[in-house]
Structures are given as C-alpha cells and as structure tokens.
Design an enzyme around this catalytic site. Structure first.
Site, PDB file in Angstrom:
ATOM      1  N   ARG A  56      25.697  52.205  63.248  1.00 53.41           N
ATOM      2  CA  ARG A  56      26.104  52.907  64.457  1.00 53.41           C
ATOM      3  C   ARG A  56      26.019  51.919  65.614  1.00 53.41           C
ATOM      4  NH1 ARG A  56      22.273  56.552  62.006  1.00 53.41           N
ATOM      5  NH2 ARG A  56      23.269  58.485  61.272  1.00 53.41           N
ATOM      6  N   LYS A  99      19.028  57.697  63.974  1.00 53.49           N
ATOM      7  CA  LYS A  99      18.814  58.975  64.638  1.00 53.49           C
ATOM      8  C   LYS A  99      17.434  59.520  64.285  1.00 53.49           C
ATOM      9  CE  LYS A  99      23.615  60.466  65.164  1.00 53.49           C
ATOM     10  NZ  LYS A  99      24.603  61.535  64.887  1.00 53.49           N
ATOM     11  N   HIS A 152      32.752  53.142  65.584  1.00 52.78           N
ATOM     12  CA  HIS A 152      32.674  54.064  64.453  1.00 52.78           C
ATOM     13  C   HIS A 152      33.825  53.855  63.475  1.00 52.78           C
ATOM     14  CE1 HIS A 152      29.181  56.522  64.805  1.00 52.78           C
ATOM     15  NE2 HIS A 152      29.671  57.450  64.026  1.00 52.78           N
ATOM     16  N   ARG A 175      32.394  51.587  60.960  1.00 52.21           N
ATOM     17  CA  ARG A 175      31.408  52.292  60.120  1.00 52.21           C
ATOM     18  C   ARG A 175      32.121  53.226  59.144  1.00 52.21           C
ATOM     19  NH1 ARG A 175      25.978  54.376  59.959  1.00 52.21           N
ATOM     20  NH2 ARG A 175      25.850  56.649  59.981  1.00 52.21           N
ATOM     21  N   HIS A 230      22.299  58.976  56.803  1.00 54.35           N
ATOM     22  CA  HIS A 230      22.612  60.396  56.960  1.00 54.35           C
ATOM     23  C   HIS A 230      21.466  61.252  56.444  1.00 54.35           C
ATOM     24  CE1 HIS A 230      27.243  59.634  56.930  1.00 54.35           C
ATOM     25  NE2 HIS A 230      26.726  59.499  58.130  1.00 54.35           N
ATOM     26  N   TYR A 289      33.497  61.310  53.413  1.00 55.49           N
ATOM     27  CA  TYR A 289      34.220  60.091  53.037  1.00 55.49           C
ATOM     28  C   TYR A 289      34.841  60.205  51.651  1.00 55.49           C
ATOM     29  CZ  TYR A 289      31.798  58.377  57.105  1.00 55.49           C
ATOM     30  OH  TYR A 289      31.341  58.233  58.393  1.00 55.49           O
TER      31      TYR A 289
END
Length: 299
Positions: free
Chosen positions: A150, A174, A245, A248, A271, A280
C-alpha cells in the site's frame, strides 16, 4: 453532548484507545463532519434514524457510490455505539440503519509486459543519469509492485525495515499490524542503487531513518507517490486514473495468474479477510472468460 463535541471526542477515542491510524481517524472524522454539515450541531439525543436516513439519501442524490454509502453507514453506527456505551445517549438511533450492499468493483490491472516496460524504463533512466530522485522513484515503483505494498506502507518504511540478505521488507499495515514481505531481484537492484547513490544525496540532518526521501530530505509523502505513479504509468495505460494501488492490484492478480496460493497472497497483501483477496480471482476469471470467447471455436 453536542454533535461536534462528540465527533472530536470520538476521534480522540479512535486514536488513543483503539489506536487506529491517522488516515483512518481522518476518514471517520470526515464522514461525521459531513453529517454535522447536514444537520447542524444538535444534541446527540435529538438525532434519530429518520435524520440519518435522510442524510444517506441526500448523498445518493449527489451521486455517492454504494461503497461510500456503506462506509458512511459503518461510520455512524460505530459512532453512535460508542456514544451509547459512553452514556452520552440513552438510545442508539443507528441500530436499524441498513448498510447498502457493496458492489464488487474489479480493480484496474496492468498487464505484466506493460509493467515490465515501465519498470525497466524507470530503472534504466535512473542508472543513466544517476539522479537521486530518479533512483528513488525506480525503487518506489519496484517495491509497490514487487512487494505489493500500500502507498502508506511504502512511505512508512525506514532504512532498517529492509533486510537485503533475505530480500524482505517489514511493513506496518492497517491496524498497526506488522508483516514481512518478500521482494524480487529487480526491486533489490533498484533499492540497492537508491541506497548507495540516491538516498545519500537526499538525506538531511532531520531525515531520521526514513527510507524514501523527498527532494528536501523529509519522508516521502503519499501525494508525491501518486503523482509519480500517474506520470510514469499513466501514459502506458492511456489514462490518468492510475495510482499506487494499480501496482498493488496488478501484483496480486499476476501472482494468482501465476499459480500462487490464495492464502499466501492474502498474507502478502496483509488482508484481514480472505474474501478481500478473492476479488483478484474474479479478475483472473474475467480474463479467462475473455480469452475463451476470443479463442475457443465453440465459445
């Protein structure tokens, strides 16, 4: 308690107690300030579900996407749950507020050959003139794609986040969760060139341990990365609607196209949910279907 005061108190709670990132706190505060702009500064007890529904409906009339509506719904539900638990309101008006269903949007993906051309051109240009900014940009691009980072993770890297011997980088994602991510030989070469010839030319007394530096020696910011990616990747894709992004997304898709395990890709991307990574697989399926329609005689 008035709404604006409660919003400030909630933001402080998110930052100090829940330890959310500054960017996440700003996003929550932005949504709640939008609510305040719509309804004024009433006492929290005066807000009810009809007011909240009207606020969301007004957002739809202004063209807000379903993802935006879902985020705003989650924001106010978290806010009023906190206010209720803290004793600021007797009844939570958001309990029956329905979250709009999110539509799945397939990420924009660049093909492997296109990315190879862009990344190779960036490295060759940096090697040719030895410019510190060019060396930094080449390293940033390679890390965004090679390690599927990210943009906030990239800008947050320190010099000691990199382990050249094992070709891995330690990132803080995150929720302040750390993970160790591998990167490939091209990224290693670009990073080594930047550390040897680029960063020493940019570093200042107050640069600290930041890995990627701006022209004045401060830590590289996300806006600069967005502008750099748009400038270098946009022409190859024929659009300005690209950003970090895009690299990514492309990395994740190419990993799955190449046979990588879904859970391994989930771990690499950081994630929390496997469902987030599974989007994806839809990209790969769409590509397979398109190829089938073009090539199969019975399609």
């Amino acid at each position: 308690m008035r709404l604006t005061a409660a919003v400030d108190a909630y933001a402080e709670h998110l930052a100090r107690v829940r330890r959310l990132s500054p960017a996440t706190v700003r996003a929550y505060r932005s949504d709640l300030r939008d609510l305040s702009a719509a309804v004024g500064d009433p006492d929290l007890g005066e807000l009810d579900i009809e007011i909240l529904r009207d606020w969301l409906w007004a957002a739809t009339q202004h063209g807000a996407a379903r993802t935006t509506l879902a985020r705003r719904t989650a924001t106010v539900r978290g806010f009023f749950a906190w206010a209720h638990d803290a004793g600021h309101i007797a009844v939570d008006p958001s309990l029956r507020l329905v979250t709009p269903k999110r539509g799945r949007t397939l990420p924009a993906v660049a093909s492997a050959p296109v990315l190879a051309d862009v990344l190779n051109a960036a490295r060759e240009a940096a090697a040719a003139d030895g410019d510190a900014i060019a060396l930094r940009d080449a390293a940033a691009l390679e890390l965004l794609y090679g390690a599927a980072l990210r943009v906030s993770e990239l800008c947050g890297l320190d010099v000691d986040s990199v382990d050249p011997e094992n070709a891995t980088v330690r990132v803080v994602g995150k929720g302040s969760k750390e993970r160790v991510v591998p990167y490939g030989r091209p990224a290693a070469q670009a990073l080594d060139a930047y550390l040897v010839r680029g960063r020493p030319a940019l570093v200042r007394d107050d640069s600290g341990r930041a890995l990627l530096l701006g022209a004045r020696g401060a830590r590289l910011n996300t806006r600069s990365v967005y502008e750099m990616v748009r400038r270098m990747l946009g022409p190859a894709l024929g659009t300005d609607a690209v950003g970090p992004h895009s690299l990514r997304h492309s990395a994740a898709t190419h990993l799955l196209d190449g046979g990588a395990d879904l859970r391994a890709v989930q771990e690499m991307l950081g994630h929390a949910s496997l469902g987030t990574t599974q989007i994806y697989t839809h990209v790969s399926t769409e590509r397979l279907a398109a190829s089938y329609r073009l090539a199969h005689p019975r399609a």
